[in-house]
Every structure is written in structure tokens, then in C-alpha cells.
Design a protein around this motif. Structure first.
Motif, mmCIF file in Angstrom:
data_model
loop_
_atom_site.group_PDB
_atom_site.id
_atom_site.type_symbol
_atom_site.label_atom_id
_atom_site.label_comp_id
_atom_site.label_asym_id
_atom_site.label_seq_id
_atom_site.Cartn_x
_atom_site.Cartn_y
_atom_site.Cartn_z
ATOM 1 N N ARG A 78 0.801 -1.227 0.000
ATOM 2 C CA ARG A 78 0.000 0.000 0.000
ATOM 3 C C ARG A 78 0.837 1.281 0.000
ATOM 4 O O ARG A 78 0.331 2.351 -0.397
ATOM 5 N N LEU A 79 2.063 1.210 0.467
ATOM 6 C CA LEU A 79 2.859 2.430 0.629
ATOM 7 C C LEU A 79 2.992 3.257 -0.652
ATOM 8 O O LEU A 79 2.860 4.498 -0.595
ATOM 9 N N ARG A 81 0.969 3.855 -2.980
ATOM 10 C CA ARG A 81 -0.256 4.627 -3.222
ATOM 11 C C ARG A 81 -0.376 5.798 -2.258
ATOM 12 O O ARG A 81 -1.086 6.760 -2.536
ATOM 13 N N GLU A 82 0.294 5.713 -1.115
ATOM 14 C CA GLU A 82 0.263 6.808 -0.149
ATOM 15 C C GLU A 82 1.273 7.900 -0.486
ATOM 16 O O GLU A 82 1.162 9.021 -0.010
ATOM 17 N N TYR A 83 2.270 7.571 -1.300
ATOM 18 C CA TYR A 83 3.325 8.521 -1.661
ATOM 19 C C TYR A 83 3.451 8.545 -3.188
ATOM 20 O O TYR A 83 4.397 8.011 -3.763
ATOM 21 N N ASP A 116 6.188 15.528 3.803
ATOM 22 C CA ASP A 116 6.416 14.125 4.148
ATOM 23 C C ASP A 116 6.772 13.340 2.886
ATOM 24 O O ASP A 116 6.123 13.487 1.847
ATOM 25 N N GLN A 127 4.040 12.519 0.007
ATOM 26 C CA GLN A 127 2.748 12.048 0.507
ATOM 27 C C GLN A 127 1.599 12.750 -0.220
ATOM 28 O O GLN A 127 1.696 13.929 -0.564
ATOM 29 N N LYS A 128 0.523 12.027 -0.450
ATOM 30 C CA LYS A 128 -0.510 12.521 -1.357
ATOM 31 C C LYS A 128 -1.239 13.757 -0.852
ATOM 32 O O LYS A 128 -1.825 14.495 -1.648
ATOM 33 N N ARG A 129 -1.192 14.056 0.469
ATOM 34 C CA ARG A 129 -1.881 15.239 0.982
ATOM 35 C C ARG A 129 -0.899 16.290 1.492
ATOM 36 O O ARG A 129 -1.264 17.145 2.296
ATOM 37 N N GLN A 332 -1.785 12.921 7.250
ATOM 38 C CA GLN A 332 -0.977 11.715 7.314
ATOM 39 C C GLN A 332 -1.368 10.707 6.240
ATOM 40 O O GLN A 332 -2.493 10.722 5.737
ATOM 41 N N PRO A 333 -0.444 9.806 5.914
ATOM 42 C CA PRO A 333 -0.859 8.644 5.121
ATOM 43 C C PRO A 333 -1.781 7.774 5.961
ATOM 44 O O PRO A 333 -1.959 8.014 7.169
#
Length: 484
Positions: A78-79, A81-83, A116, A127-129, A332-333
Motif C-alpha cells: 500500500r505504501l 499509493r500513499e506517496y 512528508d 505524501q498525497k496530501r 498523514q498517510p
């Protein structure tokens, strides 16, 4: 699997084999997963075909590490997709949101630890956000937004009014109605249906859970007003993570919708206004792996913050002050991919509402102060969003609240009286669904949850596989908010 796959996270603190840890740190996730698979296969063969298990109980390592590898494997899936953003993509995103943003500006933010990132295949990805963090928490970037958002003054004015009412009358209440929904994206459903047909089935077996208001000290008059179809099960009102559950075989994609009402009452408390009992209770003061863990760093921090202090209320206040005045809010992720949350928050001084709450809880427990998790939604006439906070216990008063995220927000806005309000108090704009961290659902999920610790938006699985990210479509809305 040896146990409920979501329980594997309780063994995360056993760590990774050194070669796998180095690959994970560098972002070579596929190679790390391949090594995990090989190690697990060796463990299984050694256990089944090797010498007697009683004589050789740990052929390739302790059970806890093998169990943790299952969680780590899914985390590494999954990581990425979070970054998702490379440096060029991250800069382009900021330039689409912020006036006159430059590459040099981004690199300065990176050096200052303001964005991040993790390695993905040896290259920094962000990080996506990260952009939302900068825009929502830094006034300088808020002022340069190409599409300015609300300044938050109206929300702070409502909170001041609520605070004044609670001080004056002792409480504030609201009757609230929330509607939420969960379903699969069309892309995810079509893929699941194609897999089902390849196996000779004409439908997808879907199981879905939505959080719902639970019975607790602040919530009363609970009612389920509408469900898009008859629920298969409704968890007891006092369930640690209360949900409404559906199970269905779907030939066409559809979502599950729930509408519910409750009365929320926030009662005023000043944790420093009374003399604590000389002997305090010891419930809810232990560790709960993998995150509420008394690491050396946190023990040292707790000792430093409370040096010379004997009052448990004053100790709790010092922990609250440390977090609200020092920890910078960062989106955060998914918590699914995080390890040792409180230590990272205390050391890096950044986190979101749940990370701040876990840090406060852990510091309190180290100091012998009972502390618990609580979460669900922050609601109001014009908002309905995910939120987490903490509870702590000081005898003879009992349970009180600490919302470090709201306190930190008030500190950034210069609202010191409101910052102090959220040490001891909440406001009536809450929906409590969860009163424990890492509690199983009723009934439990078969596959990995999107969040194995908390539940704010709901969970869904297709043919036994838990879905997350863009494969899940959720919505939530406040339909009624009537102050009482």
C-alpha cells in the motif's frame, strides 16, 4: 493465516529482518515483499517437515515476527499509493494551487521537514496530501492560494460561544442527524465481477460496515432513522467500535446508506480546579501494541515534562501543552502503513488528530494516568469530518477529554482561551462511534481493513478482500444540527 489478519498488527514491534528493513527503507517494496514471501515459505516448510516442533519451536524465528511479516507485507503493497508524487509532480501540484510557487521553495520546505516523503524504488516520493497540509496550516500559503478557502473565523466564533455557554451553564447540547454511505468504485466492482465470473460465479459477495453513534456518557437518544436496505446486523450500542453491517451478493454495483440521530452533550470540566485524590486508579495505564508502547524516547520525554510535578492533572496538562504548542499539524498517510506512531510524533513534532491523541494517551499512561481513545466525526451545521481525541481520568472527578488537534489549531489562531478549553472539554459537535483503538468489528472483517485501528468512514470487502483508497467511495453529511 494464523489469526485474524487485522490482529497481525499487534506484533509489528518485533521488527523486520535486517535485509528486508533496508529494502523497505529504500522503497524497494517488490523485492522486500519477495523476500518476505520466501522467508514465510521457509518457515512453513521448516515447521511442517523439519524436526519435532516441541524440540525446534522457532525454525526461522519467533511466531510474532512471522505474524508481523504478514502485516508488513500488506503495508508495503500500500505504501506507493500513499506517496504518489515525484519531486516534479509535487512542485507542479503546488504551482496549480499557490501563486508564484517555485522549485527552490519546495526544496527549502523539504530540507525543513515540512513535506512528508518516502523512497519508492530509491527515489523520493511525496505524501498525497502534502499540499493540503501546507495550505491549511501555514497562513503564508493560505494567503497565496489561487482558490482561497474559508478563514475559519466563523467556526472559532461558534466555539467561543459554546465555551462561554459551557462555563456559564455547565454544558452545551445538540440534536444531530448524520447520513453516511459506502460502496465500491465502479472500476473496483467491475474488476471484482470479472474475477467472480472467471470462477464461475455471477455476483460479488460484498460485506460493508458503517460507523454509527454509540452509547457513551455524552451521547443519548440514539436512533437509526433510515437504511438503504435492511442491515444484516447492528452492533450493540456499547460496542467498542459500533457499526451497522450489510452482507449481499451483488450483480450490479450499489452503495449502502445509513441515516441516524443522537443527542450530544458536552459537560464543562476544569482539570486544575480540584484536588486530585492521593491514590489514583491504575486501569487503562498499560501498553497496547503496536502503538501505545512505552519506548525509551517517550519515557524520557514524560519524565522531562513532569520533573518535580506530583499532581496527575498537572502532568496531563504538561503533556497537552507539549503537543498543542510544539506539534505541527500534518495530514498523514493511512495509519495502516505507520509504525510507532507516538514516538514518531513526539520526535518529529508533526501529526494529525489521531496521532496527537495517541501521543497524549501514551504519555499519560507512562505517567500512570488512565487514558483512552475516542473517535468518530466532528460535526456542525456546515461540516462533517473524521476526527479523533483522547480521554483521561483524574479521581475524584473522573473521565475528562483532551482534543490536542483542536487545541493546536486554536494555538495557531492565537485563541489561548479556546486552546485551554480543549484540555478537559470537547464541544457538542461530535459523533462518537469508537471508544477503543484497534477494536474488532461485530462481525469482524475477513480481509485487511483500510484502517485496522480506527473507523470513521466505514469499511468494505469484496469476496473476502478488504478494499481501500480509490477502490472505496464514501460520503458523510450533517443533515440536522439543532443546538439545545
Amino acid at each position: 493465516m494464523p489469526l485474524d489478519c487485522n490482529e497481525t498488527f499487534r506484533s509489528l514491534n518485533t521488527g523486520l529482518p535486517d535485509d528486508v528493513a533496508r529494502l523497505k527503507a529504500a522503497g524497494y517494496y517488490d523485492e522486500a515483499i519477495a523476500r518476505i514471501d520466501a522467508r514465510l515459505a521457509e518457515d512453513w516448510t521448516s515447521t511442517q517437515n523439519g524436526p519435532n516442533r516441541a524440540a525446534n519451536p522457532t525454525p526461522q524465528g519467533v511466531d510474532a515476527q512471522r505474524i508481523a511479516l504478514l502485516a508488513q507485507r500488506e503495508m508495503m503493497c500500500r505504501l506507493p499509493r500513499e506517496y504518489p508524487y515525484t519531486e516534479a509532480q509535487a512542485v507542479a501540484r503546488m504551482q496549480s494551487l499557490v501563486r508564484d510557487f517555485t522549485l527552490e521553495e519546495f526544496r527549502a520546505l523539504d530540507r525543513a521537514g515540512r513535506v512528508d516523503w518516502r523512497f519508492v524504488e530509491g527515489v523520493k516520493h511525496y505524501q498525497k496530501r502534502f499540499a493540503e497540509t501546507l495550505l491549511d496550516t501555514d497562513p503564508a500559503y493560505g494567503a497565496r492560494r489561487l482558490d482561497p478557502g474559508p478563514d475559519g473565523s466563523a467556526a472559532r466564533a461558534r466555539r467561543r460561544a459554546v465555551h462561554e455557554q459551557m462555563v456559564r451553564t455547565g454544558s452545551a447540547s445538540a440534536r444531530i442527524t448524520v447520513e453516511s454511505s459506502i460502496g465500491m468504485s465502479d472500476t473496483a466492482f467491475d474488476a471484482a465481477l470479472a474475477r467472480a465470473k472467471a470462477q464461475g460465479r455471477d455476483s460479488v459477495h460484498v460485506r460493508a460496515w458503517l460507523p454509527v453513534a454509540a452509547a457513551c456518557d455524552t451521547q443519548s437518544d440514539l436512533s437509526i432513522d433510515f437504511a438503504s436496505e435492511q442491515p444484516t446486523h447492528v452492533a450493540p450500542a456499547d460496542a467498542p467500535q459500533r457499526t451497522v453491517f450489510w452482507e449481499a451478493d451483488l450483480t450490479q454495483n450499489r452503495s449502502f446508506t445509513l441515516r441516524y440521530s443522537y443527542t450530544q452533550t458536552a459537560r464543562y470540566a476544569d482539570p486544575l480546579s480540584f484536588e486530585p485524590d492521593p491514590v489514583q486508579p491504575d486501569f487503562d495505564t498499560g501498553e497496547e501494541a503496536p502503538h501505545i508502547v512505552f519506548t525509551p524516547y517517550l519515557r524520557a520525554l514524560a519524565a522531562q515534562l513532569t520533573e518535580g510535578v506530583t499532581s496527575p492533572a498537572e502532568k496531563a496538562r504538561r503533556f497537552y501543552d507539549y503537543i498543542t504548542l510544539n506539534v505541527r499539524y500534518h495530514y498523514q498517510p493511512a495509519y495502516f502503513v505507520l509504525e510507532d506512531i507516538p514516538t514518531r510524533c513526539a520526535a518529529d513534532r508533526r501529526g494529525d488528530c489521531g496521532i496527537m491523541a495517541l501521543t497524549f494517551i501514551t504519555l499519560c499512561r507512562i505517567a500512570g494516568i488512565p487514558a483512552r481513545w475516542q473517535s468518530g466525526l466532528a460535526v456542525g451545521p456546515d461540516k462533517c469530518g473524521c476526527h479523533d481525541w483522547a480521554m483521561f481520568y483524574i479521581a475524584p472527578k473522573g473521565w475528562m477529554y483532551a482534543d490536542c488537534s483542536y487545541g493546536g489549531s486554536m494555538a495557531r489562531a492565537g485563541e489561548e482561551e479556546l486552546r485551554r478549553h480543549y484540555f478537559g472539554n470537547l464541544d457538542p459537535g461530535r459523533m462518537v462511534a469508537n471508544r477503543a483503538f484497534e477494536a474488532p468489528f461485530d462481525p469482524p472483517m475477513t480481509g485487511f481493513r483500510a484502517d485496522p485501528y480506527d473507523n470513521q468512514c466505514g469499511e468494505i470487502e469484496a469476496d473476502g478482500v478488504g478494499l481501500y483508497g480509490d477502490d472505496v467511495v464514501t460520503a458523510k453529511e450533517t443533515l440536522r444540527y439543532e443546538e439545545k
